[in-house]
Design an enzyme around this catalytic site. Sequence first.
Site, mmCIF file in Angstrom:
data_model
loop_
_atom_site.group_PDB
_atom_site.id
_atom_site.type_symbol
_atom_site.label_atom_id
_atom_site.label_comp_id
_atom_site.label_asym_id
_atom_site.label_seq_id
_atom_site.Cartn_x
_atom_site.Cartn_y
_atom_site.Cartn_z
ATOM 1 N N HIS A 180 0.834 -1.201 0.000
ATOM 2 C CA HIS A 180 0.000 0.000 0.000
ATOM 3 C C HIS A 180 0.867 1.248 0.000
ATOM 4 O O HIS A 180 1.722 1.426 0.884
ATOM 5 C CB HIS A 180 -0.909 0.016 1.228
ATOM 6 C CG HIS A 180 -1.813 1.210 1.288
ATOM 7 N ND1 HIS A 180 -2.827 1.421 0.376
ATOM 8 C CD2 HIS A 180 -1.830 2.285 2.122
ATOM 9 C CE1 HIS A 180 -3.437 2.558 0.658
ATOM 10 N NE2 HIS A 180 -2.850 3.098 1.701
ATOM 11 N N SER A 181 0.671 2.121 -0.999
ATOM 12 C CA SER A 181 1.357 3.401 -1.102
ATOM 13 C C SER A 181 2.872 3.180 -1.186
ATOM 14 O O SER A 181 3.334 2.533 -2.130
ATOM 15 C CB SER A 181 0.949 4.288 0.092
ATOM 16 O OG SER A 181 1.322 5.624 -0.111
ATOM 17 N N PHE A 182 3.641 3.687 -0.257
ATOM 18 C CA PHE A 182 5.076 3.390 -0.198
ATOM 19 C C PHE A 182 5.329 1.892 -0.307
ATOM 20 O O PHE A 182 6.240 1.431 -1.005
ATOM 21 C CB PHE A 182 5.621 3.952 1.120
ATOM 22 C CG PHE A 182 6.953 3.449 1.566
ATOM 23 C CD1 PHE A 182 8.080 3.582 0.781
ATOM 24 C CD2 PHE A 182 7.089 2.853 2.812
ATOM 25 C CE1 PHE A 182 9.327 3.124 1.224
ATOM 26 C CE2 PHE A 182 8.310 2.407 3.269
ATOM 27 C CZ PHE A 182 9.432 2.536 2.464
ATOM 28 N N ALA A 231 3.724 -0.260 -1.961
ATOM 29 C CA ALA A 231 3.580 -0.748 -3.328
ATOM 30 C C ALA A 231 4.914 -0.699 -4.060
ATOM 31 O O ALA A 231 5.264 -1.624 -4.808
ATOM 32 C CB ALA A 231 2.531 0.077 -4.073
ATOM 33 N N SER A 240 -1.185 -0.850 -4.380
ATOM 34 C CA SER A 240 -2.289 -0.013 -3.925
ATOM 35 C C SER A 240 -1.871 1.438 -3.703
ATOM 36 O O SER A 240 -0.854 1.712 -3.056
ATOM 37 C CB SER A 240 -2.837 -0.598 -2.607
ATOM 38 O OG SER A 240 -3.711 0.282 -1.959
#
Length: 250
Positions: free
Chosen positions: A95-97, A99, A123
């Site tokens: 998720h975010s970082f 990803a 994500s």
Amino acid sequence: MSTPVRDTGEPRWSVRGEHRTDPRVRLYCFHHAGGSASEFTRWHRYLPQDVDVCAVQLPGRGARVGEHPHTRMGPLVEELAGQIGTDLPAVFFGHSFGALVAFELARALVEAGGPAPRHLFLSARPAPGLVTHRGSIHDLPEEEFLDVVDRRHGGVPAELREHPELRGMVLPYFRADYEVIETYRPAAADPVPVPATVLGGTDDGIPLEQLEAWREHLGGPFGLRMFPGDHFYLRPQRTAVLNLVRAVAG
């Protein structure tokens, strides 16, 4: 008198909410910048018994609070690549970082000839090399740093502003995660040959074309799914997200 902490035998880099006795696939989860494994430690409750959920804990937080956090992607991925088990097929959710971490880790495993993950879930992050916000923030003064992060993504706990002791514990790894992001330069390399699903929140502010651009970096079947919500859409949309994960990992 303090209560002794039971030694579960789990390595410090991973956190499991429950021990699975006979798993057939392992789901590795990589958290957002400034986050921790706690983002995913309850996911096992909503996935089949044969899915071993491994929430990755990066240095500087949780049981690794005494370790220096990474500030560059290369050493971070190198450490993780040496920890991924080969006893079970793997699925990555970042998720975010996280990803970016999951993607670069998948690349490293492929290039080393090791077992690649069965599937990547990427994500709430623009494709490598793309950004929605310009400029460096990891070295800003404390309050300004928190203000910028909160404006961009939300989710900064009020406790960080109210309790200097907590801020002193959290900000070093929070800043380090952003330094990894801000110094990250994707390698000019072939697409990673792994099936992938890119996920996003409809109110996150990431342009759809920046999520679609992940196609250029991936050589397997590709899907894109959007969910109602902001940068942390996966919290209120947990059931829908995990239904999607279950379809691949379950």
